[in-house]
Design a protein around this motif. Structure first.
Motif, PDB file in Angstrom:
ATOM      1  N   PHE A  19       1.003  -1.217  -0.274  1.00 29.43           N
ATOM      2  CA  PHE A  19      -0.037  -0.010   0.057  1.00 29.43           C
ATOM      3  C   PHE A  19       1.113   1.230  -0.127  1.00 29.43           C
ATOM      4  N   GLN A  20       2.061   1.184   0.086  1.00 26.60           N
ATOM      5  CA  GLN A  20       2.990   2.266   0.212  1.00 26.60           C
ATOM      6  C   GLN A  20       2.864   3.393  -0.742  1.00 26.60           C
ATOM      7  N   GLU A  21       2.688   3.127  -1.930  1.00 22.97           N
ATOM      8  CA  GLU A  21       2.332   4.169  -3.084  1.00 22.97           C
ATOM      9  C   GLU A  21       0.935   4.873  -2.859  1.00 22.97           C
ATOM     10  N   MET A  22       0.093   4.303  -2.272  1.00 21.85           N
ATOM     11  CA  MET A  22      -1.051   4.964  -1.775  1.00 21.85           C
ATOM     12  C   MET A  22      -1.163   5.955  -0.818  1.00 21.85           C
ATOM     13  N   ILE A  23      -0.233   5.952   0.088  1.00 20.28           N
ATOM     14  CA  ILE A  23      -0.100   7.112   1.294  1.00 20.28           C
ATOM     15  C   ILE A  23      -0.138   8.178   0.869  1.00 20.28           C
ATOM     16  N   HIS A  24      -0.934   9.125   1.173  1.00 23.19           N
ATOM     17  CA  HIS A  24      -0.856  10.568   1.035  1.00 23.19           C
ATOM     18  C   HIS A  24      -0.672  11.335   2.008  1.00 23.19           C
ATOM     19  N   TYR A  25       0.329  12.423   1.751  1.00 24.28           N
ATOM     20  CA  TYR A  25       0.913  13.525   2.563  1.00 24.28           C
ATOM     21  C   TYR A  25       0.284  14.666   2.427  1.00 24.28           C
ATOM     22  N   SER A  26      -0.187  15.275   3.526  1.00 24.06           N
ATOM     23  CA  SER A  26      -0.670  16.634   3.493  1.00 24.06           C
ATOM     24  C   SER A  26       0.462  17.728   3.278  1.00 24.06           C
ATOM     25  N   PRO A  27      -0.286  18.784   2.815  1.00 28.31           N
ATOM     26  CA  PRO A  27       0.993  19.956   2.765  1.00 28.31           C
ATOM     27  C   PRO A  27       1.201  20.249   4.339  1.00 28.31           C
ATOM     28  N   PRO A  42      -4.193   4.405   3.013  1.00 28.29           N
ATOM     29  CA  PRO A  42      -5.334   3.901   2.454  1.00 28.29           C
ATOM     30  C   PRO A  42      -6.175   2.801   3.297  1.00 28.29           C
ATOM     31  N   LYS A  43      -7.464   3.173   3.381  1.00 29.75           N
ATOM     32  CA  LYS A  43      -8.313   2.509   4.578  1.00 29.75           C
ATOM     33  C   LYS A  43      -7.873   0.945   4.297  1.00 29.75           C
ATOM     34  N   PRO A  44      -7.953   0.195   3.248  1.00 35.12           N
ATOM     35  CA  PRO A  44      -7.560  -1.075   3.263  1.00 35.12           C
ATOM     36  C   PRO A  44      -6.474  -1.685   3.795  1.00 35.12           C
ATOM     37  N   MET A  45      -5.359  -0.538   3.941  1.00 31.99           N
ATOM     38  CA  MET A  45      -4.149  -0.837   4.692  1.00 31.99           C
ATOM     39  C   MET A  45      -4.397  -1.243   6.134  1.00 31.99           C
ATOM     40  N   LEU A  46      -5.218  -0.758   6.765  1.00 33.75           N
ATOM     41  CA  LEU A  46      -5.641  -1.164   8.211  1.00 33.75           C
ATOM     42  C   LEU A  46      -5.827  -2.468   8.373  1.00 33.75           C
TER      43      LEU A  46
END
Length: 103
Positions: A19-27, A42-46
């Motif tokens: 799931f690493q490529e789907m992690i989102h970082y806020s400004p 990503p929710k499925p990662m949980l």
């Protein structure tokens, strides 16, 4: 709970890193003391994160050490501390570091 980080086994790490490529970082945003950012998993990662990474009372991720959150595939520069999990949205982790870190 001890302060000793709980490292992922190789099989656990392989599952979460999918799931690493789907992690989102806020400004980044800041106040007078800290800069902040939130990291959205990503929710499925949980579903593939080991149960002992969660607070059994709230169902959210517990506060993770740097070794633990980096083990989940979260990549950030040095100095960031996981300080809160957003309970209504347990896939969002809140991070902060001193505003002048590294200067």
């Amino acid at each position: 709970m001890s302060n000793k980080p709980r490292y992922l086994a190789d099989s656990e790490r392989a599952r979460v890193l999918e799931f690493q490529e789907m992690i989102h970082y806020s400004p980044r945003y800041s106040d007078d003391e800290y800069e902040y950012r939130h990291v959205m998993l990503p929710k499925p990662m949980l579903k593939v994160i080991p149960q002992d990474y969660f607070n059994q009372e709230t169902g959210t991720l517990r506060i993770l050490s740097e070794e633990e959150w980096r083990g989940l595939g979260i990549t950030q520069s040095l100095g960031w501390v996981h300080y809160e999990t957003h309970a209504p949205e347990p896939h969002i982790l809140l991070f902060k570091r001193p505003i002048n870190f590294g200067q």
